[in-house]
Design a protein around this motif. Structure first.
Motif, PDB file in Angstrom:
ATOM      1  N   ARG A  69       0.795  -1.215   0.000  1.00  0.00           N
ATOM      2  CA  ARG A  69       0.000   0.000   0.000  1.00  0.00           C
ATOM      3  C   ARG A  69       0.835   1.277   0.000  1.00  0.00           C
ATOM      4  NH1 ARG A  69      -4.863   1.997   1.319  1.00  0.00           N
ATOM      5  NH2 ARG A  69      -4.834   3.894   2.563  1.00  0.00           N
ATOM      6  N   GLU A  72       2.206   2.280  -3.368  1.00  0.00           N
ATOM      7  CA  GLU A  72       1.190   2.862  -4.249  1.00  0.00           C
ATOM      8  C   GLU A  72       0.949   4.332  -3.869  1.00  0.00           C
ATOM      9  OE1 GLU A  72      -2.504   0.674  -4.448  1.00  0.00           O
ATOM     10  OE2 GLU A  72      -1.364  -1.194  -4.537  1.00  0.00           O
ATOM     11  N   LEU A  73       0.904   4.585  -2.544  1.00  0.00           N
ATOM     12  CA  LEU A  73       0.673   5.952  -2.083  1.00  0.00           C
ATOM     13  C   LEU A  73       1.825   6.869  -2.485  1.00  0.00           C
ATOM     14  CD1 LEU A  73      -0.760   5.228   1.472  1.00  0.00           C
ATOM     15  CD2 LEU A  73      -2.032   5.910  -0.549  1.00  0.00           C
ATOM     16  N   ASN A  76       1.279   7.647  -6.092  1.00  0.00           N
ATOM     17  CA  ASN A  76       0.203   8.631  -6.254  1.00  0.00           C
ATOM     18  C   ASN A  76       0.662  10.029  -5.877  1.00  0.00           C
ATOM     19  OD1 ASN A  76      -1.474   6.586  -6.979  1.00  0.00           O
ATOM     20  ND2 ASN A  76      -2.720   6.609  -5.129  1.00  0.00           N
ATOM     21  N   ASP A 148     -17.032  15.627 -13.691  1.00  0.00           N
ATOM     22  CA  ASP A 148     -16.867  15.139 -12.328  1.00  0.00           C
ATOM     23  C   ASP A 148     -15.471  15.546 -11.866  1.00  0.00           C
ATOM     24  OD1 ASP A 148     -16.727  13.693  -9.995  1.00  0.00           O
ATOM     25  OD2 ASP A 148     -17.806  11.977 -10.830  1.00  0.00           O
ATOM     26  N   TYR A 150     -14.014  15.102  -8.920  1.00  0.00           N
ATOM     27  CA  TYR A 150     -13.368  14.315  -7.875  1.00  0.00           C
ATOM     28  C   TYR A 150     -12.333  13.360  -8.452  1.00  0.00           C
ATOM     29  CZ  TYR A 150     -17.252  16.188  -5.257  1.00  0.00           C
ATOM     30  OH  TYR A 150     -18.149  17.038  -4.687  1.00  0.00           O
ATOM     31  N   GLY A 232     -11.581  12.463  -3.724  1.00  0.00           N
ATOM     32  CA  GLY A 232     -12.403  11.269  -3.860  1.00  0.00           C
ATOM     33  C   GLY A 232     -11.665  10.059  -3.316  1.00  0.00           C
ATOM     34  N   ASP A 233     -11.571   8.999  -4.116  1.00  0.00           N
ATOM     35  CA  ASP A 233     -10.894   7.797  -3.647  1.00  0.00           C
ATOM     36  C   ASP A 233      -9.423   7.765  -3.999  1.00  0.00           C
ATOM     37  OD1 ASP A 233     -12.958   6.724  -2.297  1.00  0.00           O
ATOM     38  OD2 ASP A 233     -13.701   5.522  -3.971  1.00  0.00           O
ATOM     39  N   ASN A 235      -5.996   8.224  -3.055  1.00  0.00           N
ATOM     40  CA  ASN A 235      -5.296   8.412  -1.776  1.00  0.00           C
ATOM     41  C   ASN A 235      -3.844   8.785  -1.972  1.00  0.00           C
ATOM     42  OD1 ASN A 235      -7.336   7.618   0.295  1.00  0.00           O
ATOM     43  ND2 ASN A 235      -7.379   5.795  -0.984  1.00  0.00           N
ATOM     44  N   THR A 239      -2.959  11.977   3.097  1.00  0.00           N
ATOM     45  CA  THR A 239      -4.244  11.489   3.613  1.00  0.00           C
ATOM     46  C   THR A 239      -4.048  10.237   4.444  1.00  0.00           C
ATOM     47  OG1 THR A 239      -4.673  10.335   1.533  1.00  0.00           O
ATOM     48  CG2 THR A 239      -5.682  12.483   1.798  1.00  0.00           C
ATOM     49  N   GLU A 240      -2.972   9.489   4.153  1.00  0.00           N
ATOM     50  CA  GLU A 240      -2.687   8.296   4.947  1.00  0.00           C
ATOM     51  C   GLU A 240      -2.303   8.689   6.378  1.00  0.00           C
ATOM     52  OE1 GLU A 240      -3.394   5.435   4.113  1.00  0.00           O
ATOM     53  OE2 GLU A 240      -2.286   4.035   5.380  1.00  0.00           O
ATOM     54  N   TYR A 242      -3.475  11.244   7.849  1.00  0.00           N
ATOM     55  CA  TYR A 242      -4.779  11.588   8.424  1.00  0.00           C
ATOM     56  C   TYR A 242      -5.503  10.325   8.886  1.00  0.00           C
ATOM     57  CZ  TYR A 242      -9.402  13.751   8.793  1.00  0.00           C
ATOM     58  OH  TYR A 242     -10.608  14.202   9.256  1.00  0.00           O
ATOM     59  N   ASN A 243      -5.532   9.297   8.011  1.00  0.00           N
ATOM     60  CA  ASN A 243      -6.157   8.022   8.390  1.00  0.00           C
ATOM     61  C   ASN A 243      -5.584   7.488   9.697  1.00  0.00           C
ATOM     62  OD1 ASN A 243      -7.764   7.840   6.169  1.00  0.00           O
ATOM     63  ND2 ASN A 243      -6.598   6.252   5.140  1.00  0.00           N
TER      64      ASN A 243
ATOM     65  N   ALA B 161     -11.523   3.711   7.763  1.00  0.00           N
ATOM     66  CA  ALA B 161     -10.165   3.885   8.282  1.00  0.00           C
ATOM     67  C   ALA B 161      -9.983   5.262   8.898  1.00  0.00           C
ATOM     68  CB  ALA B 161      -9.137   3.663   7.176  1.00  0.00           C
ATOM     69  N   SER B 162     -10.798   6.217   8.516  1.00  0.00           N
ATOM     70  CA  SER B 162     -10.606   7.560   9.070  1.00  0.00           C
ATOM     71  C   SER B 162     -11.840   8.068   9.803  1.00  0.00           C
ATOM     72  CB  SER B 162     -10.230   8.547   7.966  1.00  0.00           C
ATOM     73  OG  SER B 162     -11.207   8.535   6.957  1.00  0.00           O
ATOM     74  N   ALA B 194     -19.310   5.699  -5.076  1.00  0.00           N
ATOM     75  CA  ALA B 194     -18.542   6.677  -5.853  1.00  0.00           C
ATOM     76  C   ALA B 194     -17.294   7.097  -5.098  1.00  0.00           C
ATOM     77  CB  ALA B 194     -19.394   7.902  -6.158  1.00  0.00           C
ATOM     78  N   GLN B 195     -17.422   7.269  -3.796  1.00  0.00           N
ATOM     79  CA  GLN B 195     -16.296   7.739  -2.986  1.00  0.00           C
ATOM     80  C   GLN B 195     -16.445   7.252  -1.565  1.00  0.00           C
ATOM     81  OE1 GLN B 195     -15.199  11.901  -2.385  1.00  0.00           O
ATOM     82  NE2 GLN B 195     -16.222  12.405  -4.286  1.00  0.00           N
ATOM     83  N   TYR B 196     -15.317   6.865  -0.956  1.00  0.00           N
ATOM     84  CA  TYR B 196     -15.305   6.673   0.496  1.00  0.00           C
ATOM     85  C   TYR B 196     -14.738   7.962   1.084  1.00  0.00           C
ATOM     86  CZ  TYR B 196     -16.132   1.759  -0.516  1.00  0.00           C
ATOM     87  OH  TYR B 196     -16.675   0.580  -0.953  1.00  0.00           O
ATOM     88  N   ILE B 197     -15.593   8.801   1.648  1.00  0.00           N
ATOM     89  CA  ILE B 197     -15.181  10.116   2.128  1.00  0.00           C
ATOM     90  C   ILE B 197     -14.585   9.987   3.528  1.00  0.00           C
ATOM     91  CG2 ILE B 197     -16.041  12.431   2.711  1.00  0.00           C
ATOM     92  CD1 ILE B 197     -18.062  12.164   0.487  1.00  0.00           C
ATOM     93  N   LYS B 198     -13.561  10.814   3.834  1.00  0.00           N
ATOM     94  CA  LYS B 198     -12.796  10.589   5.052  1.00  0.00           C
ATOM     95  C   LYS B 198     -13.414  11.204   6.302  1.00  0.00           C
ATOM     96  CE  LYS B 198      -8.510   9.528   2.772  1.00  0.00           C
ATOM     97  NZ  LYS B 198      -9.157   9.445   1.447  1.00  0.00           N
ATOM     98  N   TYR B 212     -24.164  13.976  -4.825  1.00  0.00           N
ATOM     99  CA  TYR B 212     -24.505  12.558  -4.992  1.00  0.00           C
ATOM    100  C   TYR B 212     -25.936  12.360  -4.523  1.00  0.00           C
ATOM    101  CZ  TYR B 212     -19.535  12.014  -5.663  1.00  0.00           C
ATOM    102  OH  TYR B 212     -18.266  12.146  -6.150  1.00  0.00           O
ATOM    103  N   ASN B 332      -7.215   1.554  -3.392  1.00  0.00           N
ATOM    104  CA  ASN B 332      -6.160   1.532  -4.410  1.00  0.00           C
ATOM    105  C   ASN B 332      -6.142   0.268  -5.253  1.00  0.00           C
ATOM    106  OD1 ASN B 332      -5.160   4.061  -3.853  1.00  0.00           O
ATOM    107  ND2 ASN B 332      -4.038   3.257  -2.102  1.00  0.00           N
TER     108      ASN B 332
END
Lengths: 560, 332
Positions: A69, A72-73, A76, A148, A150, A232-233, A235, A239-240, A242-243, B161-162, B194-198, B212, B332
């Motif tokens: 993971r 990949e981050l 990105n 879109d 995002y 959006g998705d 990452n 943001t990791e 933040y997670n 996760a967040s 569409a999105q997993y928002i944090k 959405y 991912n």
């Protein structure tokens, strides 16, 4: 230098000793401040990366690096940062060039408008982009588009807007200094404009480009605000963090990624010397300031470009203003002022708090950054290496990491500076060091262009380095420094991610109120609060302008 | 203006040691409800100066952990129970048997009295009626409805996760369906997301803004967005709503425990409970009734009938494992 001054100076030898010990004392003071307010806080949180579930060790590193993971981050993050850096630098360079080297009209307006991303919390910038380009944004809803925002391209767009002012400030400072003799010589020899650009302009701004590139890259790779709101998705490393830290309360794993993010600062430090070596001083004792020639066609082309860019930058604050003035964006567009009666905790008081904090940040910021720049550029002490590295380090540190570092360092009763915890002065210091790199780089970019021949001449005449500094360097530099002060003021009005961990019930600042409002879904009221912040920043710019005017510097522009 | 700034600086410079009659409360209640509760608390205890800091659950947790060496607060108030059990936070607490705590069913408080929860929130969908109509969709009634391909790209939910809200949604689905069936259901759902928002509230705000059609979020966010006037309805998933408790606790390092305890006792008084009923759909103490605005937003009178009986212990214990499995599958 007057004859009397020369006559009254003691032998040069004693001055050198005085100079070097003075240089050493100042350097030590700068370094101590950096250690107290940067190294210790950052160190105390990064140290957590070695604390795992079973005690001290490399557990967090093996856990992070062994998962696919993280790579990949990294990919990105690099993709976003590299693309943003290229776009932001290219766009800002052309823009700065238009302002410094052509006769486009309304330069004052053009300078101001690209600063607008610094006028409001980044949260609001991102929200403004969604108001404009979101799936239900103005373009899609009212103009019938269907796109879109995002994801990857959304982050890149938001980050280019977010980093453009920084790139512009540094590049514009670099392009502002020039020696007309070089250009005259080139024209006499029959060089074409592009060749002149390639052989004179570009090389002479090399340090500025490198500095701006570093700042843009670091800001992008550490920014999580845009990535969270618009990504959006998609990452990224920030943001990791933040997670891990905010989502799961795992400081150790978040700190590992914080350490990874320091890499750009280390690499740029290694490259800096090579770039700096090739930088010529542009303003020497014999310099002639460049006068821009008339060229209608050139001005028209650059004019079209700058106005197009300006429109994009204006769109965001305008849509935020619009959203603050309607009943319910985008469903009920009836005019209403109700969002300006703030029902958030402490009401408008945080705005006043922020004004005080921002003024203090501007004053301390300018002083600390200028001294650091002079120490690292002009004083030949062994400390200049560490100082110039630490000076640019803050851009590589996400605000969240620095903020939590301040909590760990200053909340500890073992720290004699513990009394600062929970006070406005600590918030001021946090803002100064959080934005240190950008202020420092603007100051050094200008400083590097002032030739060492001034120092030599002055020393030969018996003047001390210090004297040269006050008599020659600072008078050339001061408009830039005034601009740095304004920059610190703006940052202190709007920065959010670091300060969120330092506020107390008594020390709330304006950006936090915007976050509280946005959290509870009151987007229109958040927009109204941001409009107030933007107006304060504008008023401060106006005030600074008046000060310059009264001081007689009527032709000096605040934003170069 | 200058004077207020100066006064603020001076006030902040005063020694931070808690004075008698002064307590600091950290809360994750939503900003407007926290302000309403605090007003009541101040009226009930005029001799105590209550300083309240409000941050979102995640930000507050990070701050509490960072301040662990020298905590600045005396009381934690309205803070996610699944986060308060994080050892780094649980370690800072001290057991206290608040007056009247036995009116709370045992499931909603800690066995050792380290914390008790008077309020809570539940998973809810925010559905934008304008967007649903424009796209010719129906208002979904359950999680099962959301896997229908017609919702593809129109559903957002929080990232577990967040976001604590995101975690209770995922964890309740896994608990009610069992892990094997649960994960295969989440696989199907993933195709439509569409999105997993944090954050837990943002999916509802995104649906309210019309970005959405459906945002999986929690009840209070939905009710408040409806009140703001957004074209939106709230749907409690028919399978039963996953839920989270908001816990109160005493901080062991408090220098003013008498007042901190008085404050905790106050959170259980009829007057406080009445206020909770005005703001919250889940109140663990009997008394009061559901306000009209909740009912008109679609909340049934007996909220217990729609709650999934969450196993909070298991949810806390399995958190790391479920999150890493979730990330392996869907990120991912």
């Amino acid at each position: 230098m007057t004859e009397q001054a020369v006559a009254s100076t003691p032998p040069a030898r004693r001055f050198r000793i005085g100079d070097s010990s003075f240089a050493l004392v100042v350097s030590i003071a700068v370094l101590v401040m950096m250690i107290l307010f940067l190294v210790i806080p950052v160190g105390s949180i990064l140290l957590r990366s070695f604390v795992g579930a079973t005690g001290w060790g490399l557990e967090n590193y093996t856990e992070t690096l062994q998962s696919g993971r993280v790579w990949e981050l990294v990919g990105n993050s690099l993709a976003v940062a590299v693309l943003t850096t290229i776009l932001s630098l290219a766009l800002a360079y052309i823009y700065a060039y238009a302002i410094q080297r052509t006769h486009v009209l309304f330069k004052g307006f053009l300078r101001l408008v690209v600063m607008t991303p610094l006028f409001a919390p980044s949260l609001v910038q991102a929200q403004g982009l969604i108001f404009l380009f979101g799936r239900n944004g103005a373009f899609n809803r009212f103009l019938g588009f269907d796109f879109d925002i995002y994801g990857f391209w959304g982050i890149v767009l938001a980050d280019v807007l977010y980093t453009f002012p920084y790139a512009f400030l540094i590049l514009s400072a670099a392009l502002a200094a020039s020696d007309a003799r070089l250009y005259e010589g080139a024209v006499v020899m029959g060089a074409k404009p592009f060749r002149i650009f390639r052989t004179i302009t570009l090389p002479s701004t090399r340090y500025g480009i490198a500095a701006a590139g570093f700042v843009v890259f670091s800001l992008t790779i550490t920014d999580f605000g845009n990535a969270i709101v618009i990504g959006g998705d998609f990452n990224v490393l920030a943001t990791e963090i933040y997670n891990k830290v905010i989502g799961q309360g795992k400081f150790g794993l978040g700190a590992v990624i914080g350490v990874l993010l320091l890499a750009p600062a280390v690499i740029s430090k290694l490259l800096e010397r090579r770039i700096a070596k090739r930088q010529h001083a542009l303003i020497t004792d014999q310099s002639k300031p460049l006068t821009v020639r008339d060229n209608r066609r050139r001005d028209l082309i650059f004019g079209l470009y700058t106005y197009a860019v300006a429109c994009v930058f204006l769109a965001v604050p305008l849509i935020v203003l619009l959203a603050s003035l309607v009943k319910l964006w985008p469903y009920n567009l009836a005019f209403s002022l109700k969002h300006y009666s703030f029902d958030v905790q402490n009401g408008a008081q945080p705005l006043w708090n922020s004004i005080g904090v921002a003024f203090a940040t501007a004053i301390f910021g300018v002083i600390l950054v200028t001294v650091a720049a002079i120490v690292s550029q002009k004083f030949r002490t062994p400390l200049r290496g560490p100082i110039s590295f630490l000076a640019i380090l803050p851009t590589s540190i996400p605000g969240m990491v620095l903020g939590l570092g301040y909590v760990l360092a200053f909340n500890s009763t073992a720290n004699p500076l513990n009394v600062l915890y929970g006070t406005f002065p600590l918030i001021v210091l946090l803002y100064v060091y959080y934005n240190h790199a950008q202020g420092f780089l603007i100051a050094t970019t200008s400083l590097k262009q002032i030739s060492a021949t001034f120092d030599e001449a002055s020393t030969m005449l018996g003047g001390s380095q210090l004297r040269t500094l006050f008599r020659v360097t600072l008078p050339i530099l001061w408009p830039t420094l005034f601009g740095v002060g304004v920059f610190f003021f703006m940052r202190a009005m709007v920065s959010l991610s670091a300060v969120i961990f330092l506020i107390t019930p008594q020390t709330q600042v304006a950006a936090v109120s915007v976050l509280q409002l946005s959290d509870r879904g009151a987007n229109n009221q958040a927009a109204a609060f941001s409009v107030c912040i933007m107006l304060i920043v504008l008023a401060a710019l106006l005030l600074a302008r008046c000060v310059l005017w009264l001081a007689g510097a009527r032709h000096v522009s605040l934003i170069r | 203006m200058k004077n207020t700034v100066l006064a603020g600086v001076l006030a902040a410079l005063l020694p931070t040691a808690a004075l008698a009659g002064e307590i600091t409360v950290y809360t994750a209640y939503e900003e407007d409800e926290a302000a309403a509760f605090l007003d009541l608390a101040k009226q009930a205890m005029p001799d105590i100066e209550v300083n309240m800091l409000r941050l979102s659950t995640g930000d507050l947790a990070a701050r509490i952990i960072a301040e662990k060496g020298n905590p600045q607060h005396d009381v934690i108030w309205g803070f996610a129970a699944s986060t308060i059990v994080n050892p780094e936070i649980a370690d800072t607490l001290e057991a206290y048997t608040a007056t009247g705590v036995d009116t709370i069913p045992a499931a909603f408080r800690d066995g050792d009295n380290m914390w008790f929860a008077v309020t809570g929130y539940m998973a809810a969908f925010c559905v934008n009626t304008e967007r649903v109509e424009k796209l010719g969709l129906d208002v979904p009634k359950s999680w099962a409805d959301l896997v229908d391909p017609k919702y593809k790209g129109e559903v957002v939910m929080p990232n577990p996760a967040s976001s604590g809200t995101g975690y209770i949604q995922v964890s309740s689905i896994l608990q009610m369906k069992g892990e094997e069936e649960g994960w295969s259901f989440l696989d199907q759902l993933d195709g439509n997301i569409a999105q997993y928002i944090k954050s837990g509230s943002k999916p509802c705000n995104a649906a309210a803004a019309g970005e959405y059609a459906v945002g999986a979020s929690f009840d209070m966010r939905a009710i408040k967005n409806i009140e703001e006037g957004f074209p939106m309805v709230m749907v409690i998933p028919a399978e039963g709503a996953g839920n989270e408790l908001e816990a109160n606790a005493l901080v062991a390092s408090s220098k003013n425990k008498d007042d901190a305890r008085r404050f905790l006792d106050w959170t259980l008084t009829p007057e406080a409970v009445n206020a909770y009923y005005d703001w919250k759909a889940i109140v663990t103490v009997p008394g009061g009734s559901l306000p009209e605005r909740f009912r008109s937003a679609g909340m049934p009178e007996d909220t217990n009938s729609i709650l999934y009986p969450t196993d909070f212990q298991a949810a806390g214990k399995d958190r790391d494992r479920i999150i890493s499995e979730w990330q392996r599958r869907y990120e991912n």
